[in-house]
Design an enzyme around this catalytic site. Structure first.
Site, mmCIF file in Angstrom:
data_model
loop_
_atom_site.group_PDB
_atom_site.id
_atom_site.type_symbol
_atom_site.label_atom_id
_atom_site.label_comp_id
_atom_site.label_asym_id
_atom_site.label_seq_id
_atom_site.Cartn_x
_atom_site.Cartn_y
_atom_site.Cartn_z
ATOM 1 N N ARG B 276 0.879 -1.175 0.000
ATOM 2 C CA ARG B 276 0.000 0.000 0.000
ATOM 3 C C ARG B 276 0.912 1.220 0.000
ATOM 4 N NH1 ARG B 276 -0.189 1.988 5.179
ATOM 5 N NH2 ARG B 276 -0.420 0.222 6.552
ATOM 6 N N HIS B 280 -2.607 3.845 5.976
ATOM 7 C CA HIS B 280 -3.597 2.787 6.200
ATOM 8 C C HIS B 280 -5.014 3.283 5.903
ATOM 9 C CE1 HIS B 280 -5.881 -0.378 8.086
ATOM 10 N NE2 HIS B 280 -6.418 0.492 8.922
ATOM 11 N N TYR B 290 6.406 4.443 10.705
ATOM 12 C CA TYR B 290 6.800 3.028 10.767
ATOM 13 C C TYR B 290 7.451 2.477 9.505
ATOM 14 C CZ TYR B 290 2.045 2.751 8.801
ATOM 15 O OH TYR B 290 0.917 2.947 8.044
HETATM 16 C C1 LIG Z 1 -11.315 -7.297 14.790
HETATM 17 C C2 LIG Z 1 -10.619 -6.026 14.409
HETATM 18 N N1 LIG Z 1 -9.496 -5.679 15.097
HETATM 19 C C3 LIG Z 1 -8.853 -4.533 14.804
HETATM 20 C C4 LIG Z 1 -9.313 -3.721 13.810
HETATM 21 C C5 LIG Z 1 -8.601 -2.406 13.540
HETATM 22 N N2 LIG Z 1 -7.880 -2.476 12.294
HETATM 23 C C6 LIG Z 1 -8.457 -2.051 11.154
HETATM 24 S S1 LIG Z 1 -7.520 -2.354 9.865
HETATM 25 C C7 LIG Z 1 -6.305 -3.049 10.786
HETATM 26 C C8 LIG Z 1 -5.091 -3.592 10.114
HETATM 27 C C9 LIG Z 1 -5.446 -4.571 9.050
HETATM 28 O O1 LIG Z 1 -4.335 -4.980 8.389
HETATM 29 P P1 LIG Z 1 -4.381 -6.033 7.227
HETATM 30 O O2 LIG Z 1 -5.240 -7.182 7.608
HETATM 31 O O3 LIG Z 1 -2.986 -6.343 6.867
HETATM 32 O O4 LIG Z 1 -5.129 -5.309 6.044
HETATM 33 P P2 LIG Z 1 -4.808 -3.928 5.316
HETATM 34 O O5 LIG Z 1 -5.504 -2.854 6.096
HETATM 35 O O6 LIG Z 1 -3.344 -3.767 5.271
HETATM 36 O O7 LIG Z 1 -5.431 -4.051 3.973
HETATM 37 C C10 LIG Z 1 -6.638 -3.005 12.123
HETATM 38 C C11 LIG Z 1 -5.784 -3.478 13.220
HETATM 39 C C12 LIG Z 1 -10.487 -4.114 13.129
HETATM 40 N N3 LIG Z 1 -11.012 -3.362 12.152
HETATM 41 N N4 LIG Z 1 -11.098 -5.271 13.435
#
Ligand SMILES: Cc1ncc(C[n+]2csc(CCOP(=O)(O)OP(=O)(O)O)c2C)c(N)n1
Lengths: 326, 377
Positions: B276, B280, B290
């Site tokens: 990405r 985020h 980071y």
């Molecule tokens: C159960 C849950 N825990 C925490 C979050 C907060 N959160 C939203 S996105 C994220 C990171 C997700 O990372 P990844 O799975 O690698 O997907 P990306 O956003 O990089 O596409 C977090 C911790 C959430 N939405 N749902």
């Protein structure tokens, strides 16, 4: 003494306890280098190292189960759940496991865990981020639930929670994080758990609230004071247990009560307060207990939040209705 | 206990160190075009006509433009929640191209472009971002999809359920497909989803978009596993790792996965290696906290658009003029979608109350009256 926002007071409390007790550990999603998505743990990993402050894999059930295991090894975990809506993932670890451990083991094993999580609406977060789940959490036996409404209490209550030898769920209001400033003492001080706080004295009616709604209630009290109406405002601070002694004392003086919560009507805490007052002080009342809450829908979509959340105007209307009752 | 040195630790009965070494041997991600735009799998490349190749680049340009506009609109406060997609175009569009409109999509918050390509009107996607319930009303479009999932992992186990339903209904030529990020592979629901799907041998395609980070948490903090794809092993389902900056490789792998699953062979797990480019989400994340520029630059150079653009320009079927004219068209469509989203009626709490149950319960009937009175003012 320093002036701090709510979130700075949280960081300061964490910093103080990391310094004072090397068994304390902070972990959760993005709490390390990033300092948490709200920066509540900003700088703590740099200061105390990755052994004490660390990022976890993305799994809430894992974070809370890990907390329990670490507590069994003599640590004092302070896990963070990034947003309250993610707590469902961890409810077995919290309610099914950790909160019942002392009881299960004949009172001999305490789990000194402080779960921190932001909660509360009004900041237009996406779905599942701000839900009012405190009623559900507060109905778990063996779990304390604490939520401060100002920076001074935030630091003092958090330190009390961390020092406590039983699990405490510490709820931090998202909207208050940066909207409030107050004087906060340096170093370690505590605000007692399990105790409500009379934040404004009054004689005509008692308004009982917690978290952000305390500030809404104070606005109403100030406004009505100009009309000669004297409102007492009680900040619950502890949602489990409910400090009914303080409530009974206040209601016995004012004879009227209004209970305010941001959560849905069916969602618990206000209902519990109403029943405590009914059981213990109903004969001192001159009017039915008023209740202000959100409606019984799912937590609303962002654009509709402002119409959904109870605000000062709703509290004012209910207070007037209660005062007019004969 | 005797003291033993490392070599004595190797038990003759079971050599865990050797097992670990074997486990840690990496797989090479599948590619059709490499990072320099060189064709490394001519046979696959040749299966695509120039028109198909141009359409693939157009899709990625569309996604990039949607990203840029969404970014600008969030900054102006005209969208709400937005998770940037820049850098992930090959991964998202390559995968999406492999599925049919009748396949059931279970997206996460970063999968809006797939959802739009699957049939969600852009203006509804914008309403979803703003927090308007009309953005999740799929009835008119008969969309085979769920709204974007916020809870990480939840969509994975639901996908297993949808796929089991497809199997029980004996629906021909249909699969469920779903996405998560690298972080998502740590959630219980992820494991439960792929495990259930394997246990029931259902037609599901699980896609992990490994963009290196879950907010600030790097991939290596999530797990000691060498690849995320290999997590399929324990669930007994086939898996593969693909270069996620190569739209052809992603499309081919997803197409093969779909065919395999739709034919009744059971589920498949695909990991795309992508990045990405931006934060985020647009709600205060700062990747500078980071990530280092040294780490980012090779990924920027590896932009999936640059790669395909280079090949198609050399072939003489793409040019800057074509691209700019196309971007103008996309921008005009987005502008119209914003206007349509702006015209959506204000949400009413009384409507929310009516939508809690099929028939409002007595306590809710009381509350509907209160809010209708408020809303009439
Ligand atoms: C159960 C849950 N825990 C925490 C979050 C907060 N959160 C939203 S996105 C994220 C990171 C997700 O990372 P990844 O799975 O690698 O997907 P990306 O956003 O990089 O596409 C977090 C911790 C959430 N939405 N749902």
């Amino acid at each position: 003494m320093a002036t701090m926002t709510f979130i700075q007071a949280i960081t300061d409390a964490l910093n103080t306890q990391l310094k004072n007790d090397d068994k304390t550990l902070i972990f959760g999603e993005d709490v390390g280098k990033n300092g948490g998505v709200f920066r509540a743990t900003d700088g703590l990993q740099a200061e105390y190292g990755k052994d004490r402050v660390f990022d976890t894999p993305l799994a809430e059930s894992g974070i809370l189960g890990l907390s329990m295991g670490l507590a069994l090894q003599g640590f004092r975990p302070i896990p963070e759940i990034q947003f309250i809506g993610f707590i469902f993932e961890a409810m077995d670890s919290i309610a099914g496991q950790m909160a019942r451990t002392r009881y299960r083991m004949n009172g001999k094993v305490g789990l000194p865990i402080t779960i921190r999580s932001p909660f509360g609406g009004g900041t237009h977060t996406p779905e599942m981020h701000a839900d009012s789940l405190e009623g559900m959490i507060a109905s778990v036996p063996g779990l304390r639930v604490v939520t401060p409404s100002n920076p001074y209490d935030a630091k003092g209550l958090l330190i009390s929670a961390i020092k406590n030898n039983d699990p405490v769920f510490f709820l931090e209001n998202l909207k208050l994080y940066r909207s409030l400033k107050a004087d906060v003492p340096e170093g370690e001080y505590t605000v007692p758990l399990d105790k409500a706080n009379v934040v404004r004295e009054g004689s005509d009616v008692t308004v009982i609230a917690y978290s952000a709604e305390v500030n809404e209630s104070l606005k109403v009290a100030e406004k009505l004071a100009k009309e000669g109406i004297s409102v007492e405002v009680v900040d619950l601070r502890s949602l489990a247990p409910i400090d009914s002694a303080t409530l009974v004392q206040s209601v016995s003086k004012t004879h009227r009560a209004v209970v305010v919560q941001e959560a849905q009507r069916m969602a618990g805490v206000a209902a519990k307060v109403v029943s405590e007052i009914s059981e213990k002080a109903i004969l001192s009342l001159d009017a039915p207990i008023g209740r202000v809450s959100a409606p019984d829908t799912v937590y609303p979509f962002g654009l509709a939040e402002d119409d959904w959340l109870p605000a000062a105007a709703d509290i004012e209307a209910k207070v007037r209705e209660t005062l007019e009752f004969n | 206990m005797q003291n033993t040195d490392a070599s004595e630790n190797r038990s003759s009965f079971v050599d865990f160190a050797a097992i670990k070494d074997e486990m840690m041997s990496n797989q090479t991600p599948l590619q059709v075009l490499d990072g320099h735009g060189k064709i490394v799998n001519q046979a696959v490349f040749d299966q695509y006509s120039d028109t198909e190749l141009v359409d693939m680049l157009k899709l990625m340009v569309w996604e990039r433009t949607l990203h840029q506009r969404s970014n600008a609109l969030t900054r102006q406060g005209r969208l709400g929640f937005y998770a940037p997609t820049e850098g992930q175009e090959a991964s998202e569009m390559g995968a999406q191209l492999a599925f049919k409109a009748t396949d059931f999509l279970l997206p996460a918050y970063r999968d809006i472009p797939q959802l739009i390509q699957h049939g969600l009107p852009t203006w509804k996607a914008f309403l979803w971002s703003r927090g308007h319930v009309l953005g999740n009303d799929y009835e008119e479009e008969h969309l085979a999809a769920m709204p974007p999932q916020i809870i990480i992992g939840a969509q994975y186990i639901q996908a297993a359920g949808v796929a089991l339903g497809i199997k029980k209904n004996k629906t021909e030529d249909m699969v469920a497909y779903t996405f998560t990020g690298d972080g998502g592979t740590s959630q219980g629901d992820f494991y439960e989803g792929i495990n259930f799907a394997g246990a029931y041998q259902v037609p599901a395609v699980f896609i992990i978009q490994n963009n290196g980070y879950a907010i600030s948490t790097p991939r290596h903090v999530q797990t000691a596993a060498v690849t995320l794809a290999q997590k399929g092993m324990a669930a007994g389902i086939p898996f593969v790792q693909v270069d996620g900056m190569d739209i052809l490789a992603v499309r081919e792998a997803a197409k093969a996965a779909r065919e395999y699953a739709a034919a009744g062979n059971g589920p498949v797990l695909i990991e795309t290696l992508t990045f990405r480019f931006g934060p985020h989400t647009n709600a205060g994340d700062d990747p500078k906290r980071y990530r280092t520029p040294e780490e980012e630059q090779p990924w920027f150079d590896n932009d999936p658009l640059i790669r395909l653009r280079k090949v198609l320009t050399e072939k003489g079927v793409w040019s800057e003029e074509i691209e700019n004219a196309y971007i103008d068209d996309v921008k005009a469509e987005i502008k119209a979608a914003v206007a349509q989203a702006d015209a959506a009626p204000k949400q009413k709490i009384s409507d929310f109350l009516k939508n809690v149950f099929e028939e409002p319960t007595p306590d809710i009937v009381e509350q509907i009256a209160i809010f209708e009175a408020k809303e009439a003012k």
